[in-house]
Design a protein around this motif. Sequence first.
Motif, PDB file in Angstrom:
ATOM      1  N   SER A  42      33.767  96.509 -12.260  1.00  0.00           N
ATOM      2  CA  SER A  42      33.272  96.251 -13.871  1.00  0.00           C
ATOM      3  C   SER A  42      32.421  94.978 -14.101  1.00  0.00           C
ATOM      4  O   SER A  42      32.007  95.144 -15.424  1.00  0.00           O
ATOM      5  N   PRO A  43      32.381  93.956 -13.389  1.00  0.00           N
ATOM      6  CA  PRO A  43      31.681  92.774 -14.101  1.00  0.00           C
ATOM      7  C   PRO A  43      30.301  93.319 -14.579  1.00  0.00           C
ATOM      8  O   PRO A  43      29.571  93.970 -13.739  1.00  0.00           O
ATOM      9  N   ARG A  44      29.871  92.746 -15.656  1.00  0.00           N
ATOM     10  CA  ARG A  44      28.381  92.815 -16.037  1.00  0.00           C
ATOM     11  C   ARG A  44      28.377  91.422 -16.572  1.00  0.00           C
ATOM     12  O   ARG A  44      29.117  90.832 -16.937  1.00  0.00           O
ATOM     13  N   PHE A  45      26.942  91.258 -16.521  1.00  0.00           N
ATOM     14  CA  PHE A  45      26.402  89.796 -16.813  1.00  0.00           C
ATOM     15  C   PHE A  45      25.807  89.853 -18.006  1.00  0.00           C
ATOM     16  O   PHE A  45      24.741  90.819 -18.380  1.00  0.00           O
ATOM     17  N   ARG A  46      25.480  88.662 -18.748  1.00  0.00           N
ATOM     18  CA  ARG A  46      24.535  88.358 -19.928  1.00  0.00           C
ATOM     19  C   ARG A  46      23.346  88.306 -19.290  1.00  0.00           C
ATOM     20  O   ARG A  46      23.071  88.016 -18.216  1.00  0.00           O
ATOM     21  N   ASN A  47      22.379  88.919 -19.949  1.00  0.00           N
ATOM     22  CA  ASN A  47      20.945  88.856 -19.939  1.00  0.00           C
ATOM     23  C   ASN A  47      20.289  87.389 -19.796  1.00  0.00           C
ATOM     24  O   ASN A  47      19.857  87.170 -20.818  1.00  0.00           O
ATOM     25  N   ALA A  48      20.713  86.451 -19.074  1.00  0.00           N
ATOM     26  CA  ALA A  48      20.756  85.174 -19.140  1.00  0.00           C
ATOM     27  C   ALA A  48      20.234  84.365 -17.791  1.00  0.00           C
ATOM     28  O   ALA A  48      20.760  84.831 -16.712  1.00  0.00           O
ATOM     29  N   PRO A  78      21.283  81.991 -15.014  1.00  0.00           N
ATOM     30  CA  PRO A  78      22.701  81.214 -14.437  1.00  0.00           C
ATOM     31  C   PRO A  78      22.936  79.793 -14.991  1.00  0.00           C
ATOM     32  O   PRO A  78      21.839  79.247 -15.309  1.00  0.00           O
ATOM     33  N   ASN A 131      29.321  80.349 -11.522  1.00  0.00           N
ATOM     34  CA  ASN A 131      28.351  80.961 -12.475  1.00  0.00           C
ATOM     35  C   ASN A 131      28.216  82.370 -12.206  1.00  0.00           C
ATOM     36  O   ASN A 131      28.901  82.962 -11.344  1.00  0.00           O
ATOM     37  N   ALA A 132      27.038  82.941 -12.636  1.00  0.00           N
ATOM     38  CA  ALA A 132      26.901  84.394 -12.633  1.00  0.00           C
ATOM     39  C   ALA A 132      26.500  84.677 -11.051  1.00  0.00           C
ATOM     40  O   ALA A 132      26.517  85.679 -10.716  1.00  0.00           O
ATOM     41  N   PHE A 159      23.348 100.128 -16.118  1.00  0.00           N
ATOM     42  CA  PHE A 159      24.350  99.471 -16.621  1.00  0.00           C
ATOM     43  C   PHE A 159      25.786 100.175 -16.673  1.00  0.00           C
ATOM     44  O   PHE A 159      27.047  99.639 -16.398  1.00  0.00           O
ATOM     45  N   ARG A 162      18.554  98.600 -21.900  1.00  0.00           N
ATOM     46  CA  ARG A 162      19.252  97.282 -21.956  1.00  0.00           C
ATOM     47  C   ARG A 162      18.287  96.205 -21.162  1.00  0.00           C
ATOM     48  O   ARG A 162      18.630  95.533 -20.164  1.00  0.00           O
ATOM     49  N   TRP A 189      27.794  90.161  -7.833  1.00  0.00           N
ATOM     50  CA  TRP A 189      29.267  90.247  -7.775  1.00  0.00           C
ATOM     51  C   TRP A 189      29.707  90.787  -6.415  1.00  0.00           C
ATOM     52  O   TRP A 189      29.045  91.825  -5.855  1.00  0.00           O
TER      53      TRP A 189
END
Lengths: 545, 461
Positions: A21-27, A29, A79-80, A479, A508, A543
């Motif tokens: 399930s993990p999804r990350f912000r587009n940013a 780390p 972190n990510a 996504f 996205r 992940w």
Amino acid sequence: MRSSWLVLLMGSACAHSELPSPRFRNADPVHAVNDERDVPRPPKRRKDWSKLYDFDGSVRRPLTRPLELKAHRRALGVNALDEVPDSTWFTNRIGVRDLSPDDIENGPLTIESPATHLPWTVLGIKSEGVSLGLFVNDARGERFLIKFDAKGFPELQTAAHVIVDRLLWAYGYNVTEDFIAYVRRSDLQIAPNAVWTDAEGKTRRLDQADLTARLDTVDLGRDGRIRVLASRWLAGRALGGHPGEGVRDDDPNDRIPHQLRRDLRGELPIFAWLDSTDIKETNTLDMWIVDPSAPDRHFVRHYLLDFGNSLGAMAMLQHDPTRGYEYSLDYERMFTSLVSVGLQPRAWADRDAPPIVGVGLFEQTLDPAKWKPSTPAYQPLLETDRYDWLWGAKILIRFTPEQLRAAVLAGQLSDPRATAYLTRTLAIRQRAVAEYAFSRVRPFDNFKIDNTQSLCFDDLMITYGFVDRSGYTIAAYDFGGRKLGAYTARSTADGHFCTGALPLSRARDGYTIIGIRGDTPGNTYVHVARDRATSALRVIGIWRE
Amino acid sequence: MRSVVLALVLAAVPARAQSEPEQRGEEPSEATAVEEAPPPGAESGRLDQPSDGESAARTAGRTLLFVPRGVLELAMAPIRGSIWANERYHIAARVGSLLFNDARTFGVYPLVFFESTQGVLVGAQLETGFSRHDRLKLFAGVGPSRYRVDGKFRSTGHFDDHVAFTVYGEYDRQPNARFYGIGNADEVDTPLMPVDAFDEDIATLTYYEDRLARAAGIVDVRMSPATYISAAGAIAHRGRDESSRGPSTEAVFEPATLVDFDSYRAGYGELELRYDTRGPASTWQPRMVTSKGSLAAAYGGLETVEPGPTFWRYGVDLQHYILIGSGPRVIAGRFEVEGISAASDEVPFTELPALGGRAWLRGYPLDRFRDRVAVAGTAEYQWDLSRELYASLFVDVGRVYPALDDLTFDDLRCGYGIALEGHSHRSLLARVSIASSIDGGVFFNLYLDPISEIEPRVRRR
């Protein structure tokens, strides 16, 4: 590597995969967290009730913990990219910035050795712990805690202390500035107001007879000098060790329960590597310090302490080969030994180390899976999972033989055979730990997007020579988990692999998840997306399953 | 129409998800300087919340386990409180300073002994060291069935550490000492009529009051690292009376068959030759765990009883320890023979070799068997449960005989049991054993001395 992606047709792309399930912000780390926000009042000092701690850790909590039915949780404080950002607990050093052998030999030192600033003024005697410790000021006024080698074990603890100090510093932990020094009794002058606390808690004035009696219990060199470990007094107000469970309630920067911190859970691989068995809360120390860049601001910095029982020293000093293999009170071992009438195998039975001055029972064979600290009291190490092992092992495998030798040289062992043996043993155990950790979670690492829009990475199993080749199954998803393409490939000889141009999602910002699987169980999912500002593709999260 | 709605939903889902970061306002800046870095806990970059693993089943289970957990916590609270109080107020150290002088050369401290047959003995021991080699111990204790005072002075280090002296004195009163008769007979209920103590078919539990006053001295000479010669002598006065507990010995056994039952005096002198290589197999093993070596001891002594005969006492003790594995795991064999030259009906029964109790035939009560010759053997397997805790399984076999000529394997008595031993690296802390036998009964013993230690004859009861 040319692209081999088999891009799926729209019809088949509707099939959803079972992606984690993990999804990350587009940013980008996060590489540092700010846990240095002002703590204007010092948090409460945690008292050292060591026997109560031992009872709780060895008796009470092993009985009550199972009744709490707590679910195991993946570590926090990462972190990510599944890495630990810099904080007051941990600072990424080896592998993140260049560390020469000289840097490692010097480690955390910022001042000149107190050995060049004699005589020392003895201010008092350490009351906690078993071994002798003296508080001293050197001639320039710097304060140190000095410790000694136990009688009959020259160089053993002082060397272990400094060597591990340097390695832990390079690893990323905050440690004390530790020096090896040689002094004569005449170099130790008792301050007029020097005191010590006796076993009944009474404060007594320290006199020459007291000091002489204590120094008679430590190892004395043939030339009449005493080899000491001088640990520079940490700046700030001492708050005691950090709790193994939960947080310091009165430190607003302390927000992640310690049993969930990756940087604490990830200590297990390094402690196994270094056979650092004396792990307990009182061998950590929190200091409430003044921010050097803003004197009106205070925060808490977290240190690891007291490594003299590492590198097999504890087993040697206590004549106890089970150290590192069993808890002092190991119910599981006691039960299996009772019901098997002693027939169960004893992994520690064949422990051996050469009889060299300064070398403990630090053997070259190590089964990291079975390594244990002396007690199960320190909760973070009970929570360590294979992802924490991977994190720790990825760092420790970065030490080169030259860097290891530099750390051992800091121990100033008199016998060159000791330096050679410890360096070699550290290297062998380093590989044992890494191989164990890497076999449990495939160590794909150093993910980058190259200019052909390929995802490149290192397979550390190959990079460090644990396997020669591997097959990979690589798949791309959007996504929502719809498969965009997949293919299989063989690794390269050096372990560096690039996927070829990625079949990116159109939605996205091109958010695409690349699932990579090697020959061993477990998938790594690399999340990539385009930077909105530059449109450059970048890795935004990792992940591992 | 349905397909149009589905298309709208599909279009909306990514659009909503895509806008999440903006709605949260958590998009980090490029800067990683500490000042601008996120606080701890906000570094993961994840859009979803990490799972805490909680579930309804887990919560329900936790609720159910709340009570047992609370009970456990409650049960341990006094222990925790004691530990805390000890650390906070330095109670152990304060008590230690009350019991001992500053140099720890003089002290008085409590001691507790327990044996199934004799019950608890609680007392205090005064210990003082006159020098590094000279130590005096005085003990006084009381229990429901025993009163005891003893003293021991031991001086070592003489003649280049080759000679040690021990002087020993005791007064021991047991109001309910046990006597079962002489011989290897099975135990029966109390007979209705007085019987001969030497009746081969009858052993029955009776009680008498036993009083022993004794002084003894031992000189140990180390001839080589493993060879010793010991000379020992003792004088004793023994008085006996009717016990307050029945059945009384005098009522069950014909008084005429009980030699010198009221009182007697005895003198004893003995020489012992001992070869002893026992010890830990390596420095990695606790010092008090015997894991290798052998003991062979032979002794002979002359004893005179007033009124009564003068006779020889002789015997052999053999022990061998085989290290079979790390731990250490050890198989031990012990064997002893003790005999006297006088006929068993010529000497007081308390001077006869005896079996039963904490050392030999542990599955039987203390001094269950007495006769002119006693032979016993033990096989014991000891293994480690932890570094400080050891378990052992043992089988004891033996019996008493009217004479050496009567030695036979027939009618052997056999006891068995399990023992636990706690050690520090330097000393035995305690040993507890639970033993039974082919004849039934359960016997619990608490020891503060190693089982391998042989009590000198001049100190035996």
